[in-house]
Design a protein around this motif. Sequence first.
Motif: not given
Length: 115
Positions: A14-15, A10-12, A1-5, A100
């Motif tokens: 999946s790979e 928070v944006i999650e 899971m790729l998390k970006l704030e 995205t």
Amino acid sequence: MLKLENHLGVIEISEEYFANLIGHAVSECFGVAGMVSSGAVQGLRSALTKEEFTDKGVSVKAVNGSLVVDLHIAVTYGLNIATTVRSIVGKVRYVTEKATGLQVAKVNVFVDEMI
């Protein structure tokens, strides 16, 4: 899971989503013969199960709020590799940013085979 704030939260993502998205974009580029397993985990998994996986040859990391994409590919023999790689980088960056809304900082393309 790729998390970006970011400032909204928070944006999650999946790979597997990135692997499918980027894998389809790369396979549409002229001169790409296929994806190559990157790393021991992907190679071992493919050898044990004898099937293709959607994340084959694709690695995505979040660095400072943007994405870094690593691709391992096989190209068609006799074509200009530099032109093929430029096409892949442009396509992956465009498709990923459009789907995205996240900025792609770098696309690293490793040509591992010629077929």
